[in-house]
Enzyme design. Structure first.
Site, PDB file in Angstrom:
ATOM      1  N   ASP A 309       0.870  -1.141   0.305  1.00  0.00           N
ATOM      2  CA  ASP A 309       0.027   0.194   0.074  1.00  0.00           C
ATOM      3  C   ASP A 309       0.883   1.215   0.004  1.00  0.00           C
ATOM      4  O   ASP A 309       2.166   1.130   0.478  1.00  0.00           O
ATOM      5  CB  ASP A 309      -0.914  -0.036   1.200  1.00  0.00           C
ATOM      6  CG  ASP A 309      -1.604   1.219   1.492  1.00  0.00           C
ATOM      7  OD1 ASP A 309      -2.445   1.629   0.809  1.00  0.00           O
ATOM      8  OD2 ASP A 309      -1.430   1.719   2.585  1.00  0.00           O
ATOM      9  N   ASP A 346     -14.956  16.277   8.082  1.00  0.00           N
ATOM     10  CA  ASP A 346     -14.351  14.937   7.475  1.00  0.00           C
ATOM     11  C   ASP A 346     -13.427  14.725   8.731  1.00  0.00           C
ATOM     12  O   ASP A 346     -12.336  15.590   8.863  1.00  0.00           O
ATOM     13  CB  ASP A 346     -13.792  15.307   6.379  1.00  0.00           C
ATOM     14  CG  ASP A 346     -12.848  14.435   5.527  1.00  0.00           C
ATOM     15  OD1 ASP A 346     -12.805  13.229   6.267  1.00  0.00           O
ATOM     16  OD2 ASP A 346     -12.100  14.393   4.507  1.00  0.00           O
ATOM     17  N   GLU A 350      -6.716  13.927   6.345  1.00  0.00           N
ATOM     18  CA  GLU A 350      -6.528  14.787   5.185  1.00  0.00           C
ATOM     19  C   GLU A 350      -7.494  15.753   5.468  1.00  0.00           C
ATOM     20  O   GLU A 350      -7.164  17.083   5.304  1.00  0.00           O
ATOM     21  CB  GLU A 350      -6.977  13.992   3.976  1.00  0.00           C
ATOM     22  CG  GLU A 350      -5.768  12.943   3.344  1.00  0.00           C
ATOM     23  CD  GLU A 350      -5.812  11.438   4.155  1.00  0.00           C
ATOM     24  OE1 GLU A 350      -6.562  11.341   5.322  1.00  0.00           O
ATOM     25  OE2 GLU A 350      -5.274  10.666   3.732  1.00  0.00           O
ATOM     26  N   HIS A 380     -14.135   3.152  -1.184  1.00  0.00           N
ATOM     27  CA  HIS A 380     -14.869   2.929  -2.520  1.00  0.00           C
ATOM     28  C   HIS A 380     -15.061   4.125  -3.635  1.00  0.00           C
ATOM     29  O   HIS A 380     -14.723   3.944  -4.606  1.00  0.00           O
ATOM     30  CB  HIS A 380     -16.084   2.215  -2.422  1.00  0.00           C
ATOM     31  CG  HIS A 380     -16.127   0.887  -1.454  1.00  0.00           C
ATOM     32  ND1 HIS A 380     -15.740  -0.266  -2.015  1.00  0.00           N
ATOM     33  CD2 HIS A 380     -16.014   0.770  -0.247  1.00  0.00           C
ATOM     34  CE1 HIS A 380     -15.783  -1.123  -1.291  1.00  0.00           C
ATOM     35  NE2 HIS A 380     -15.692  -0.683   0.049  1.00  0.00           N
ATOM     36  N   MET A 383     -14.030   9.945  -2.527  1.00  0.00           N
ATOM     37  CA  MET A 383     -14.360  11.066  -2.445  1.00  0.00           C
ATOM     38  C   MET A 383     -15.154  11.352  -0.865  1.00  0.00           C
ATOM     39  O   MET A 383     -15.443  10.257  -0.397  1.00  0.00           O
ATOM     40  CB  MET A 383     -15.142  11.680  -3.318  1.00  0.00           C
ATOM     41  CG  MET A 383     -16.323  10.905  -3.589  1.00  0.00           C
ATOM     42  SD  MET A 383     -17.690  11.718  -4.860  1.00  0.00           S
ATOM     43  CE  MET A 383     -16.639  11.275  -6.356  1.00  0.00           C
ATOM     44  N   SER A 384     -15.243  12.582  -0.546  1.00  0.00           N
ATOM     45  CA  SER A 384     -16.104  12.950   0.625  1.00  0.00           C
ATOM     46  C   SER A 384     -16.758  14.323   0.488  1.00  0.00           C
ATOM     47  O   SER A 384     -16.253  15.121  -0.704  1.00  0.00           O
ATOM     48  CB  SER A 384     -15.262  13.013   1.938  1.00  0.00           C
ATOM     49  OG  SER A 384     -14.208  13.876   1.889  1.00  0.00           O
ATOM     50  N   LYS A 396     -15.195  16.558  -2.657  1.00  0.00           N
ATOM     51  CA  LYS A 396     -13.581  16.506  -2.965  1.00  0.00           C
ATOM     52  C   LYS A 396     -13.180  15.041  -3.034  1.00  0.00           C
ATOM     53  O   LYS A 396     -13.556  14.297  -2.301  1.00  0.00           O
ATOM     54  CB  LYS A 396     -13.017  17.441  -1.653  1.00  0.00           C
ATOM     55  CG  LYS A 396     -12.933  16.588  -0.388  1.00  0.00           C
ATOM     56  CD  LYS A 396     -12.080  17.589   0.679  1.00  0.00           C
ATOM     57  CE  LYS A 396     -11.587  16.724   2.012  1.00  0.00           C
ATOM     58  NZ  LYS A 396     -12.919  16.427   2.747  1.00  0.00           N
ATOM     59  N   ASP A 516      -1.821  -0.956   6.031  1.00  0.00           N
ATOM     60  CA  ASP A 516      -2.103  -0.476   7.228  1.00  0.00           C
ATOM     61  C   ASP A 516      -3.533  -0.044   7.499  1.00  0.00           C
ATOM     62  O   ASP A 516      -4.135   0.136   8.389  1.00  0.00           O
ATOM     63  CB  ASP A 516      -1.311   0.685   7.564  1.00  0.00           C
ATOM     64  CG  ASP A 516      -1.360   1.752   6.621  1.00  0.00           C
ATOM     65  OD1 ASP A 516      -2.018   1.784   5.443  1.00  0.00           O
ATOM     66  OD2 ASP A 516      -1.654   3.199   7.107  1.00  0.00           O
ATOM     67  N   ASP A 520      -7.074  -2.059   3.349  1.00  0.00           N
ATOM     68  CA  ASP A 520      -6.116  -3.051   3.060  1.00  0.00           C
ATOM     69  C   ASP A 520      -6.646  -4.295   3.483  1.00  0.00           C
ATOM     70  O   ASP A 520      -6.080  -5.619   3.368  1.00  0.00           O
ATOM     71  CB  ASP A 520      -4.736  -2.776   3.468  1.00  0.00           C
ATOM     72  CG  ASP A 520      -4.286  -1.406   2.930  1.00  0.00           C
ATOM     73  OD1 ASP A 520      -4.411  -1.311   1.744  1.00  0.00           O
ATOM     74  OD2 ASP A 520      -3.607  -0.608   3.673  1.00  0.00           O
TER      75      ASP A 520
HETATM   76  N1  LIG Z   1     -10.732  12.676   3.229  1.00  0.00           N
HETATM   77  C1  LIG Z   1     -10.756  12.568   1.806  1.00  0.00           C
HETATM   78  N2  LIG Z   1     -11.492  12.943   1.291  1.00  0.00           N
HETATM   79  C2  LIG Z   1     -11.817  12.778   0.009  1.00  0.00           C
HETATM   80  N3  LIG Z   1     -10.975  12.263  -0.819  1.00  0.00           N
HETATM   81  C3  LIG Z   1     -10.023  11.636  -0.122  1.00  0.00           C
HETATM   82  C4  LIG Z   1      -9.965  11.641   1.154  1.00  0.00           C
HETATM   83  N4  LIG Z   1      -8.601  10.857   1.548  1.00  0.00           N
HETATM   84  C5  LIG Z   1      -8.481  10.259   0.371  1.00  0.00           C
HETATM   85  N5  LIG Z   1      -9.046  10.655  -0.615  1.00  0.00           N
HETATM   86  C6  LIG Z   1      -8.730  10.388  -2.034  1.00  0.00           C
HETATM   87  O1  LIG Z   1      -9.182   8.771  -2.046  1.00  0.00           O
HETATM   88  C7  LIG Z   1      -7.892   8.292  -2.645  1.00  0.00           C
HETATM   89  C8  LIG Z   1      -7.806   6.903  -2.040  1.00  0.00           C
HETATM   90  O2  LIG Z   1      -7.583   7.136  -0.692  1.00  0.00           O
HETATM   91  P1  LIG Z   1      -7.009   5.742   0.438  1.00  0.00           P
HETATM   92  O3  LIG Z   1      -6.591   6.311   1.828  1.00  0.00           O
HETATM   93  O4  LIG Z   1      -8.315   4.653   0.266  1.00  0.00           O
HETATM   94  O5  LIG Z   1      -5.893   5.394  -0.598  1.00  0.00           O
HETATM   95  P2  LIG Z   1      -5.483   3.722  -0.234  1.00  0.00           P
HETATM   96  O6  LIG Z   1      -6.080   2.779  -1.265  1.00  0.00           O
HETATM   97  O7  LIG Z   1      -5.279   3.451   0.923  1.00  0.00           O
HETATM   98  O8  LIG Z   1      -4.125   3.911  -0.908  1.00  0.00           O
HETATM   99  P3  LIG Z   1      -2.913   4.866  -0.711  1.00  0.00           P
HETATM  100  O9  LIG Z   1      -2.981   4.421   0.995  1.00  0.00           O
HETATM  101  O10 LIG Z   1      -1.957   4.804  -1.315  1.00  0.00           O
HETATM  102  O11 LIG Z   1      -3.685   6.148  -0.733  1.00  0.00           O
HETATM  103  C9  LIG Z   1      -6.896   9.045  -2.375  1.00  0.00           C
HETATM  104  O12 LIG Z   1      -5.913   8.938  -3.333  1.00  0.00           O
HETATM  105  C10 LIG Z   1      -7.292  10.490  -2.585  1.00  0.00           C
HETATM  106  O13 LIG Z   1      -7.507  11.128  -4.000  1.00  0.00           O
HETATM  107 MG   LIG Z   2      -4.069   3.609   2.829  1.00  0.00          MG
END
Ligand SMILES: Nc1ncnc2c1ncn2[C@@H]1O[C@H](COP(=O)(O)OP(=O)(O)OP(=O)(O)O)[C@@H](O)[C@H]1O
Ligand SMILES: [Mg+2]
Ligand SMILES: [K+]
Length: 680
Positions: A309, A346, A350, A380, A383-384, A396, A516, A520
């Site tokens: 990841d 949120d 992030e 899935h 976005m949020s 976003k 983590d 995952d």
């Molecule tokens: N709080 C949030 N609100 C909106 N979009 C988000 C938020 N956090 C992450 N994202 C978007 O969603 C995508 C997926 O996030 P996620 O944390 O699920 O990634 P992941 O599959 O765990 O892989 P990685 O850990 O490398 O990001 C991010 O790349 C980002 O573009």
């Molecule tokens: Mg992750």
């Protein structure tokens, strides 16, 4: 790295050897012996030998003296095998005691209401139930495991990880889990209890390192069956010997046959097998990795692909908002305002960092209307956002997800911003109001240091590394290049991660996964070796079969080495043991039959004193060789990266040939001593 190692855990520390002697006797319990077919057979035969020897002694028979000695050495054989296992377990027990010492018996501060932190009642941890809220303040040790629902604090996790630098734990996101036994250094947290008393992470770690619930791996079971088969074969051989003997006019005392049987069956590997497995798990603990199954450790020795990841595994995982980059015709302030509103509810790191940046940089103080509906982030949708009561849907998220939402590709200007941020390794979050794109938030993250050289090392070991991320292809490519992985998969949902693993497995490859996040978890469970970062969520730690307390994805190198060493040690000692037993067959038989067939004297290359002394020496050698090999079983056969066939060739030479020669020398040496002392 081995932060937990101390002289107390040394290979042959007196603190471990003493109790191990005691445990060797305790393990004479038939229920314990029954786990090991070869040693169980040896114990049964020792019992027979004891009865025979006593009968000889009571009737003043000719074989009384030798019979008693044989019986004693047969029991030693069983005890030495038990001792090997006990020493291996002893090291785990010492470590479990160290963990146990950090367990808190403190009272939990139970809250009735998350918002009122003054009204808590102290209660015994044993009586706190899952789902209840507790308050933890600076200086407190966390009484149990939980999830942070409010607050942020620095936590000293050294009791578990050995790492003294405190880490931040806060509500929302992948950093919200806290572990019983760790200590709050600053601030306070409101924590929802997630573990039943006695079932905390620390409790389970203690049980694991102690080997209390150790299950045999499929490989061990297969080897056990093979060894049991060999035992049966030699039983047949020994049972038919009296027939040959009577043809040739010799009689072989039953006590000799009993002794011969034990020297022929694979007692060496039978006695060391479990110690080899336990020692492998122990070597992992030393590398600060806790293994939930021995099977995963063995699989690690044969891994072909490592999936990682990105965020939180390859990078530190604190993606922080760094800039607002507006679309043409939108001001930075407008974008910041929309981003702020879309992030107020949120709870992810992030989201919080966006609120923080908007407030810091633009002094924005907007609050959310109580009637607004919050749309939480999910892996899935990627976005949020929020639906405002007066109309207005603020969103976003990942650029592709946002484009799909608006039903049209991003404008060239916005697309360019997204690409620029991605190319720099940052994560672009596109912000839109009612489908109109306002601009992009730049999230920054940092690649963990020294990761590049370590991935190069994995490549030399023949392991392909693939980064999988929910991020866009450009960000993924930039981070992949910086970290030096072989390949990457971008815009991945949990389903896509799972699919990739299944595909690799279907093509016959063994897959390891490091992750983590809760997203995952399915992939960690599906992988042959699932390594969860200790900093990760409870779901990830639950799904993985290994937990890295240092949260270092390149730890897989150590895990692979331990796995390979385990497999090689077991193979080498099995080769030695079987070669050894075959050699004994030829070492003993001439001595037994030389009276009837003087021609066999040619075969008696060792020139042993007498049949009695030959048999006794073989039994003594057979017992002592177990003790002599305990260090190799525990430390493992040295592994140097080389092709599998080269390794096999070398081990066959050293352990196969060694196994053939050593008994001739050993038995001869013991025979000389036996003769000298007139024991037989
Ligand atoms: N709080 C949030 N609100 C909106 N979009 C988000 C938020 N956090 C992450 N994202 C978007 O969603 C995508 C997926 O996030 P996620 O944390 O699920 O990634 P992941 O599959 O765990 O892989 P990685 O850990 O490398 O990001 C991010 O790349 C980002 O573009
Ligand atoms: Mg992750
Ligand atoms: K043997």
């Amino acid at each position: 790295m081995s932060k937990h190692s101390s002289p107390a855990f040394g290979l042959f520390a007196p603190a471990i050897l003493g109790p191990a002697v005691l445990h060797a006797f305790r393990k004479l319990d038939p229920r314990s012996l029954a786990r090991n077919p070869v040693i169980f057979s040896t114990a049964l035969v020792s019992l027979v030998a004891t009865v025979l020897a006593l009968r000889e002694a009571l009737t003043a028979g000719p074989n009384a003296a030798i019979g008693v000695q044989i019986a004693i050495w047969l029991w030693f054989t069983v005890l030495f095998a038990n001792f090997a296992e006990a020493v291996a377990e002893g090291r785990g027990k010492a470590r479990a005691d160290a963990f146990r010492a950090t367990k808190s018996s403190a009272q939990a501060k139970v809250l009735a209401d998350a918002r009122d932190r003054t009204a808590f009642r102290a209660r015994d941890v044993e009586r706190v139930e899952v789902g209840e809220l507790i308050l933890v303040e600076a200086g407190d040790t966390l009484p149990t495991d939980g999830e942070v629902v409010e607050g942020a604090a620095s936590v000293d996790e050294s009791a578990i990880t050995g790492e003294s630098a405190p880490v931040i734990r806060e509500s929302g996101g992948d950093r919200s889990s806290v572990t019983g036994g760790t200590r709050l250094v600053s601030d306070w947290l409101v924590v929802r209890v997630t573990a039943k008393p006695g079932e905390t992470f620390l409790d389970r770690m203690i049980a694991l390192v102690e080997g209390a619930k150790r299950q045999k791996t499929p490989n061990e079971i297969a080897l056990d069956i093979l060894l049991a088969g060999l035992t049966l074969v030699f039983l047949l051989v020994v049972v038919t010997l009296p027939v040959f003997a009577s043809w040739s006019g010799t009689t072989l005392p039953v006590i000799y046959l009993v002794a011969l049987f034990v020297t022929l069956i694979p007692t060496t590997i039978g006695g060391l097998l479990s110690a080899i497995g336990i020692a492998g798990m122990e070597r992992l603990v030393k590398a600060n990795v806790v293994a939930k199954s021995g099977r995963a450790v063995e699989a690690a020795g044969d891994i072909d692909v490592l999936l990682l990841d990105k965020t939180g595994t390859i990078t530190f995982g604190n993606r922080m908002a760094d800039a607002f980059e507006p679309a043409p015709g939108v001001t930075e302030q407008e974008l910041a305002e929309a981003a702020l509103l879309a992030s107020l509810a949120d709870d992810t790191p992030e989201g919080k960092s966006i609120v923080d940046l908007a407030r810091r940089r633009f002094g924005l103080a907007a609050t959310l209307d109580a009637r607004a509906t919050y749309v939480p982030f999910s892996a899935h949708t990627r976005m949020s956002g929020v639906d405002l009561p007066g109309g207005g849907a603020l969103r976003k998220g990942a650029s592709d997800a946002m484009a799909a939402l608006s039903g049209a590709p991003l404008s060239p200007a916005v697309d360019q911003i997204v690409k620029r941020i991605g190319a720099s390794g940052g994560t672009p979050l596109v912000v839109a109001q009612d489908g109109r794109v306002l601009g992009v938030i730049h999230l920054k993250d940092v690649v963990k240091p020294a990761i590049r050289e370590r991935f190069a090392e994995l490549r030399r070991m023949g392991i392909r590394t693939v980064m999988i991320t929910g991020d866009n292809p450009l960000t993924a490519a930039a981070i992949a290049a910086e970290a030096g992985v072989d390949d990457f998969l971008a815009e991945a949902t949990p389903e896509k991660k799972l699919e990739l693993i299944r595909r690799e497995q279907a093509e016959g490859r063994l897959v390891a996964m490091c992750g983590d996040g809760s997203n995952d978890a399915p992939a960690l469970a599906q992988a042959d070796v699932g390594v969860a970062m200790n900093t990760g969520t409870p779901a990830a730690k639950e799904a993985g079969n290994l937990i890295d307390l240092d949260s270092d994805p390149t730890k897989l190198i150590e895990i692979v080495l331990v796995g390979k060493q385990l497999l090689i040690s077991r193979g080498a000692l099995t080769t030695f043991s079987v070669a050894n037993d075959v050699a004994k067959y030829f070492a003993i038989l001439p001595a037994l039959f030389v009276a009837a067939y003087p021609g066999l004297g040619v075969l008696d290359v060792m020139g042993l004193g007498s049949p009695q002394s030959a048999i006794l020496s073989a039994v003594i050698f057979n017992a002592l060789v177990i003790v002599a090999l305990i260090p190799i079983a525990l430390k493992g056969v040295a592994y140097t990266p080389a092709s599998a066939s080269a390794l096999l060739g070398r081990n066959l030479l050293v352990y196969g040939l060694g196994g053939l020669i050593v008994p001739f020398l050993g038995i001869k040496a013991i025979d000389l001593v036996v003769d000298l002392l007139h024991l037989a």
